[in-house]
Design an enzyme around this catalytic site. Structure first.
Site, mmCIF file in Angstrom:
data_model
loop_
_atom_site.group_PDB
_atom_site.id
_atom_site.type_symbol
_atom_site.label_atom_id
_atom_site.label_comp_id
_atom_site.label_asym_id
_atom_site.label_seq_id
_atom_site.Cartn_x
_atom_site.Cartn_y
_atom_site.Cartn_z
ATOM 1 N N TYR A 122 -18.038 10.688 5.176
ATOM 2 C CA TYR A 122 -17.859 10.914 6.363
ATOM 3 C C TYR A 122 -19.114 12.817 6.696
ATOM 4 C CZ TYR A 122 -16.515 13.679 10.770
ATOM 5 O OH TYR A 122 -15.883 14.815 11.273
ATOM 6 N N SER B 234 -17.897 19.188 10.119
ATOM 7 C CA SER B 234 -16.632 19.690 10.059
ATOM 8 C C SER B 234 -16.287 20.473 8.746
ATOM 9 C CB SER B 234 -16.069 17.934 9.695
ATOM 10 O OG SER B 234 -14.655 18.234 8.839
ATOM 11 N N SER B 235 -14.902 20.961 8.319
ATOM 12 C CA SER B 235 -15.054 21.595 7.148
ATOM 13 C C SER B 235 -15.031 20.772 5.407
ATOM 14 C CB SER B 235 -13.625 22.548 7.325
ATOM 15 O OG SER B 235 -12.677 21.664 6.512
ATOM 16 N N CYS B 236 -15.064 19.085 6.210
ATOM 17 C CA CYS B 236 -15.502 18.357 4.970
ATOM 18 C C CYS B 236 -16.994 18.665 3.791
ATOM 19 C CB CYS B 236 -15.272 17.209 4.965
ATOM 20 S SG CYS B 236 -15.550 16.487 5.885
ATOM 21 N N HIS C 153 -3.129 13.498 11.722
ATOM 22 C CA HIS C 153 -3.079 14.599 10.277
ATOM 23 C C HIS C 153 -1.556 15.688 10.734
ATOM 24 C CE1 HIS C 153 -7.775 13.801 11.615
ATOM 25 N NE2 HIS C 153 -7.631 14.266 10.111
ATOM 26 N N LYS D 288 -21.772 14.857 8.397
ATOM 27 C CA LYS D 288 -22.081 15.974 8.502
ATOM 28 C C LYS D 288 -22.653 16.522 8.833
ATOM 29 C CE LYS D 288 -18.833 15.042 12.468
ATOM 30 N NZ LYS D 288 -19.522 15.374 14.056
#
Length: 321
Positions: free
Chosen positions: A136, A107-109, A179, A140
């Protein structure tokens, strides 16, 4: 010629289902799936037994516990625990059962809250994460590092891709937990049905965001999985193994909102509530490494939104609440 047995973990999710649709088009692929009633991915023993029985050649690890800001804030222990268990169990079982090829979806987070834009792969672990989804994100990051570690210690070929904001078929259209794109599609659809004269939107509409249609994400994942080793290694190093996946194009939330209204056919006014927060001014992935490898997105925003709305109309009876 023997078929390639490919396990897609998380096949009912948005990305997993897109992967299954595309992989199944190749007659040489034998796609293996198992739902939660058959396979508890948080149980090491159950996952190990499944791998031992299935003779798997490749794994796409798209399974994850996901949610929006509210869910991440409310259930941080669930998010870090379940995601760590899922990825550790699958990656370790793949190794123990001599599965040489695996693709982990992140994920880009994973990138710092204030990462330089556009976000490059080498921004990983250079600064503090966004606090609301830090558990989270850490899970990842651990997945990326698991893949790197099994590659370094055991010579495995476990790769990672980091998607930007995804949308499309099988998205979550829940009124509170969805989202931005599915939320806007649902809101404008309901406003159109009710002949509502005004739809209110949060913030100024000025922040920039990047979006990728889920079929493009699946295509990019299959592309990265099937790159030959030398081509892949030229663009990655042992400690920088993950690859960003995005459209490479961003737009303002205002432009996105107006495009969704157009696609849905909502004719009323859009009012911006500037008392509400905007969030980060910009979030864009640097996708130059993926482009150098030979892949670019093919589905533009308006085309993708049109496909998403068509899917919503066909399936909306399934998510009234």
């Amino acid at each position: 010629m023997a078929k390639v047995r490919i396990f897609v973990a998380g096949h009912k999710g948005m990305v997993g289902s897109a992967l299954v649709r595309q992989l199944a088009q190749d007659p040489n692929n034998d796609v293996i799936t198992a739902d939660r009633t058959e396979l508890d991915l948080t149980s090491q023993q159950v996952v190990q037994r499944f791998f031992a029985e299935q003779s798997i050649d490749q794994v796409y690890l798209a399974a994850a516990k996901v949610g929006g800001i509210h869910a991440n804030n409310t259930y941080p222990a669930d998010f870090i625990y379940e995601n760590l268990m899922i990825e550790a169990n699958i990656i370790h079982a793949a190794h123990k059962n001599d599965v040489q090829k695996l693709l982990f979806l992140g994920s880009s987070c994973i990138y710092p809250k204030l990462a330089e834009q556009p976000m490059r792969e080498d921004a990983l672990l250079t600064a503090t994460l966004e606090p609301t989804n830090e558990p989270y994100a850490i899970a990842k990051i651990a997945g990326i590092k698991l893949c790197e570690s099994y590659n370094r210690q055991y010579g495995r070929d476990y790769r990672s891709v980091m998607p930007t904001n995804l949308y499309g078929e099988n998205d979550n259209f829940h009124p509170e937990n969805s989202h931005v794109i599915p939320a806007l599609i649902r809101r404008f659809h309901e406003a159109k049905e009710a002949n509502a004269p005004v739809v209110k939107a949060w913030g100024t509409g000025m922040p920039m965001r990047e979006f990728l249609y889920v079929d493009d994400m699946a295509a990019a994942s299959i592309f990265v999985m099937n790159l030959d080793d030398l081509t892949y290694q030229k663009q990655t190093q042992p400690m920088l193994s993950h690859i960003n996946v995005g459209s490479g194009v961003d737009c303002t939330i205002k432009a996105l909102t107006e495009t969704v209204a157009k696609v849905v056919g909502y004719q009323g006014q859009i009012e911006w509530d500037t008392s509400k927060p905007d969030g980060a001014p910009r979030k864009l992935m640097d996708v130059s490494r993926l482009e150098r490898l030979g892949w670019t997105a093919t589905i533009g925003l308006e085309q993708g939104l049109t496909k998403s709305y068509a899917w919503f109309l066909e399936n909306q009876t399934g998510f009234r609440h």
